[in-house]
Design a protein around this motif. Structure first.
Motif, PDB file in Angstrom:
ATOM      1  N   GLN A 131      -2.295 -18.944  14.287  1.00 14.73           N
ATOM      2  CA  GLN A 131      -0.919 -18.519  14.541  1.00 14.73           C
ATOM      3  C   GLN A 131      -0.108 -19.598  15.250  1.00 14.73           C
ATOM      4  OE1 GLN A 131      -0.676 -14.399  16.209  1.00 14.73           O
ATOM      5  NE2 GLN A 131      -2.908 -14.534  16.301  1.00 14.73           N
ATOM      6  N   LEU A 132      -0.644 -20.795  15.354  1.00 18.37           N
ATOM      7  CA  LEU A 132      -0.060 -21.814  16.215  1.00 18.37           C
ATOM      8  C   LEU A 132       1.178 -22.484  15.629  1.00 18.37           C
ATOM      9  CD1 LEU A 132      -2.191 -24.345  18.243  1.00 18.37           C
ATOM     10  CD2 LEU A 132      -0.086 -25.076  17.150  1.00 18.37           C
ATOM     11  N   THR A 133       1.268 -22.615  14.324  1.00 18.22           N
ATOM     12  CA  THR A 133       2.285 -23.496  13.745  1.00 18.22           C
ATOM     13  C   THR A 133       3.606 -22.814  13.408  1.00 18.22           C
ATOM     14  OG1 THR A 133       1.515 -23.177  11.461  1.00 18.22           O
ATOM     15  CG2 THR A 133       0.467 -24.937  12.760  1.00 18.22           C
ATOM     16  N   VAL A 134       3.717 -21.501  13.547  1.00 16.41           N
ATOM     17  CA  VAL A 134       4.976 -20.817  13.220  1.00 16.41           C
ATOM     18  C   VAL A 134       5.627 -20.235  14.474  1.00 16.41           C
ATOM     19  CG1 VAL A 134       6.044 -18.925  11.929  1.00 16.41           C
ATOM     20  CG2 VAL A 134       4.348 -20.363  10.830  1.00 16.41           C
ATOM     21  N   ASN A 135       5.068 -19.167  15.022  1.00 21.49           N
ATOM     22  CA  ASN A 135       5.738 -18.476  16.126  1.00 21.49           C
ATOM     23  C   ASN A 135       5.873 -19.310  17.400  1.00 21.49           C
ATOM     24  OD1 ASN A 135       6.209 -16.265  14.552  1.00 21.49           O
ATOM     25  ND2 ASN A 135       4.554 -15.028  15.386  1.00 21.49           N
ATOM     26  N   PRO A 136       4.822 -19.990  17.873  1.00 20.74           N
ATOM     27  CA  PRO A 136       5.007 -20.776  19.096  1.00 20.74           C
ATOM     28  C   PRO A 136       6.027 -21.900  18.942  1.00 20.74           C
ATOM     29  CG  PRO A 136       2.674 -20.330  18.741  1.00 20.74           C
ATOM     30  CD  PRO A 136       3.392 -19.925  17.489  1.00 20.74           C
ATOM     31  N   PHE A 137       6.053 -22.555  17.791  1.00 20.69           N
ATOM     32  CA  PHE A 137       7.066 -23.596  17.567  1.00 20.69           C
ATOM     33  C   PHE A 137       8.462 -22.974  17.504  1.00 20.69           C
ATOM     34  CE2 PHE A 137       3.532 -26.335  16.525  1.00 20.69           C
ATOM     35  CZ  PHE A 137       3.993 -27.614  16.799  1.00 20.69           C
ATOM     36  N   THR A 138       8.571 -21.809  16.874  1.00 18.40           N
ATOM     37  CA  THR A 138       9.862 -21.123  16.814  1.00 18.40           C
ATOM     38  C   THR A 138      10.365 -20.811  18.213  1.00 18.40           C
ATOM     39  OG1 THR A 138       9.397 -20.146  14.646  1.00 18.40           O
ATOM     40  CG2 THR A 138      11.026 -19.030  16.017  1.00 18.40           C
ATOM     41  N   ALA A 139       9.500 -20.266  19.068  1.00 19.40           N
ATOM     42  CA  ALA A 139       9.912 -19.913  20.429  1.00 19.40           C
ATOM     43  C   ALA A 139      10.368 -21.140  21.213  1.00 19.40           C
ATOM     44  CB  ALA A 139       8.760 -19.215  21.147  1.00 19.40           C
ATOM     45  N   HIS A 140       9.581 -22.209  21.156  1.00 17.37           N
ATOM     46  CA  HIS A 140       9.935 -23.430  21.885  1.00 17.37           C
ATOM     47  C   HIS A 140      11.264 -24.014  21.402  1.00 17.37           C
ATOM     48  CE1 HIS A 140       5.905 -23.545  23.636  1.00 17.37           C
ATOM     49  NE2 HIS A 140       6.309 -24.547  24.377  1.00 17.37           N
ATOM     50  N   LEU A 141      11.421 -24.136  20.098  1.00 18.52           N
ATOM     51  CA  LEU A 141      12.604 -24.802  19.568  1.00 18.52           C
ATOM     52  C   LEU A 141      13.859 -23.950  19.712  1.00 18.52           C
ATOM     53  CD1 LEU A 141      10.977 -26.494  16.460  1.00 18.52           C
ATOM     54  CD2 LEU A 141      11.763 -27.608  18.557  1.00 18.52           C
ATOM     55  N   LEU A 142      13.727 -22.634  19.636  1.00 23.84           N
ATOM     56  CA  LEU A 142      14.882 -21.770  19.891  1.00 23.84           C
ATOM     57  C   LEU A 142      15.419 -21.999  21.305  1.00 23.84           C
ATOM     58  CD1 LEU A 142      13.857 -18.368  18.247  1.00 23.84           C
ATOM     59  CD2 LEU A 142      15.929 -19.688  17.717  1.00 23.84           C
ATOM     60  N   LEU A 143      14.523 -22.023  22.277  1.00 25.88           N
ATOM     61  CA  LEU A 143      14.960 -22.252  23.654  1.00 25.88           C
ATOM     62  C   LEU A 143      15.522 -23.657  23.834  1.00 25.88           C
ATOM     63  CD1 LEU A 143      12.288 -20.471  25.880  1.00 25.88           C
ATOM     64  CD2 LEU A 143      14.681 -19.848  25.578  1.00 25.88           C
ATOM     65  N   ASP A 144      14.899 -24.646  23.218  1.00 18.65           N
ATOM     66  CA  ASP A 144      15.428 -26.012  23.296  1.00 18.65           C
ATOM     67  C   ASP A 144      16.855 -26.078  22.763  1.00 18.65           C
ATOM     68  OD1 ASP A 144      13.109 -26.936  24.426  1.00 18.65           O
ATOM     69  OD2 ASP A 144      12.402 -28.019  22.651  1.00 18.65           O
ATOM     70  N   ALA A 299      -0.335 -26.863  24.544  1.00 17.18           N
ATOM     71  CA  ALA A 299      -0.662 -26.581  25.941  1.00 17.18           C
ATOM     72  C   ALA A 299      -0.329 -25.140  26.296  1.00 17.18           C
ATOM     73  CB  ALA A 299       0.094 -27.536  26.859  1.00 17.18           C
ATOM     74  N   ALA A 300       0.798 -24.630  25.807  1.00 16.10           N
ATOM     75  CA  ALA A 300       1.174 -23.243  26.097  1.00 16.10           C
ATOM     76  C   ALA A 300       0.194 -22.265  25.469  1.00 16.10           C
ATOM     77  CB  ALA A 300       2.592 -22.973  25.596  1.00 16.10           C
ATOM     78  N   VAL A 301      -0.235 -22.542  24.237  1.00 19.63           N
ATOM     79  CA  VAL A 301      -1.204 -21.666  23.572  1.00 19.63           C
ATOM     80  C   VAL A 301      -2.538 -21.707  24.315  1.00 19.63           C
ATOM     81  CG1 VAL A 301      -2.551 -21.340  21.465  1.00 19.63           C
ATOM     82  CG2 VAL A 301      -0.097 -21.809  21.314  1.00 19.63           C
ATOM     83  N   ALA A 302      -2.972 -22.895  24.707  1.00 25.05           N
ATOM     84  CA  ALA A 302      -4.235 -23.029  25.437  1.00 25.05           C
ATOM     85  C   ALA A 302      -4.180 -22.316  26.782  1.00 25.05           C
ATOM     86  CB  ALA A 302      -4.570 -24.503  25.631  1.00 25.05           C
TER      87      ALA A 302
END
Length: 339
Positions: A131-144, A299-302
């Motif tokens: 699940q690492l490559t879709v939702n976590p990247f979406t969350a990070h980049l939305l906030l950025d 790092a956030a996922v870990a």
């Protein structure tokens, strides 16, 4: 190898079918991954339905069903182990545990560019890695993209969703305040502990009023909407003058009503977010920018980023049960396809 394919766009439960196809050979610069875990994401289903940002490229597969009928494989992400490298590829060596972003991950083997394969340590289970490559990247980049300042507020529709829970955790670390719109009282508990301010079952006027109360009449600095329809419209009206509204999902399947007054008098900045396009812009900024975001995400996922819980696991052969489970109202956790 086993694969889930479709020959036309439509209801995934009707058009997806299992098939035995030849294992792909990695080309130059490619890595072949033996995929063992894949999430059922809304984007996967939209793609099969023909409602995604691009339609499937149906290609003849002589080894596939129907003796060469054009088909496409479903799935955009997964995790497993590197199986082989293409000619001249400087990628993770065979045996490396990886997350992979590629078209057609709902099959046993997939080939992807080496840059689309992320090694993961033993501290990240494959259930989370897939699940690492879709939702976590979406969350990070939305906030950025929002570029909010410490003390600012953001409203999240679909507040109990995986992405919203990730955003809430990341936002708190940036000193932001989250208001999370949820549909049912039982969805409040996962949001407690300071990650968000839950709002009960709001649509329309109720949501706007609750946001106004929570912000002392000011409205939120930004709203991130995954729903659309009346909920998205209410979230738009909850944004302060000059604030941001970003649409990144279409869970309701309905358009967001945007009154001209919001654009003219309130100067609300309205935009959309699509992860593939956003990643392309990130890549144009260079390897260092991609590496920074990737390192932050891993790092956030870990560290235990919320929203990666698993509701159930189904073998590829039991895909129909997996699709039914993924569509259940009130489901918590991701449905995975394994095997």
């Amino acid at each position: 190898m086993r694969a889930l394919v479709f020959a036309r766009h439509g209801d995934p439960a009707r058009v997806l079918r299992p098939a035995e196809v030849a294992c792909p050979a990695p080309g130059p610069g490619q890595v072949r991954v033996r995929v063992t875990a894949r999430p059922v994401n809304p984007s996967d289903l939209l793609f099969v339905q023909g409602r995604y940002g691009r339609r499937a490229d149906f290609a003849p597969r002589p080894d596939g069903p129907g003796g060469g009928a054009p088909v496409a494989a479903a799935g955009f992400e997964g995790a497993g182990v590197v199986d082989a490298l293409g000619p001249g590829t400087a990628g993770p060596p065979p045996g490396t545990r990886v997350a992979v972003a590629a078209d057609g991950t709902w099959q046993e083997y997939v080939c992807a560019p080496a840059a689309a394969v992320l090694p993961v340590g033993e501290g990240i289970p494959l259930d989370a890695a897939c699940q690492l490559t879709v939702n976590p990247f979406t969350a990070h980049l939305l906030l950025d993209d929002l570029a909010l300042r410490e003390g600012d507020s953001v409203l999240l529709t679909a507040g109990a969703s995986a992405v919203s829970r990730m955003i809430a955790r990341l936002a708190r670390r940036r000193g932001l305040r989250c208001l999370a719109a949820v549909r049912r009282a039982e969805q409040v508990a996962p949001l407690e502990g300071g990650d968000a301010v839950p709002l009960p079952a709001p649509t329309g006027t109720e949501l706007v009023e609750r946001v106004r109360e929570a912000t002392e009449g000011r409205g939120v600095d930004a709203a991130l909407d995954a729903v659309g329809g009346s909920v998205g419209g209410a979230a738009l009206r909850s944004v302060r003058p000059g604030g941001r509204f970003v649409s990144y999902g279409l869970l309701s399947g309905r358009p967001v009503p945007v009154p001209p007054e919001a654009l003219i008098f309130h100067r609300t900045r309205v935009s959309g977010f699509w992860l593939p396009e956003r990643l392309e812009r990130l890549e144009r900024r260079g390897e260092s920018a991609v590496r920074r975001v990737t390192e932050d995400v891993v790092a956030a996922v870990a560290a235990g980023l919320p929203g990666l819980e698993v509701a159930a696991r189904y073998d590829l052969d039991s895909y129909a049960l997996a699709l039914e489970h993924a569509a259940r109202p009130g489901r918590t956790g991701k449905v995975l396809l394994t095997g």
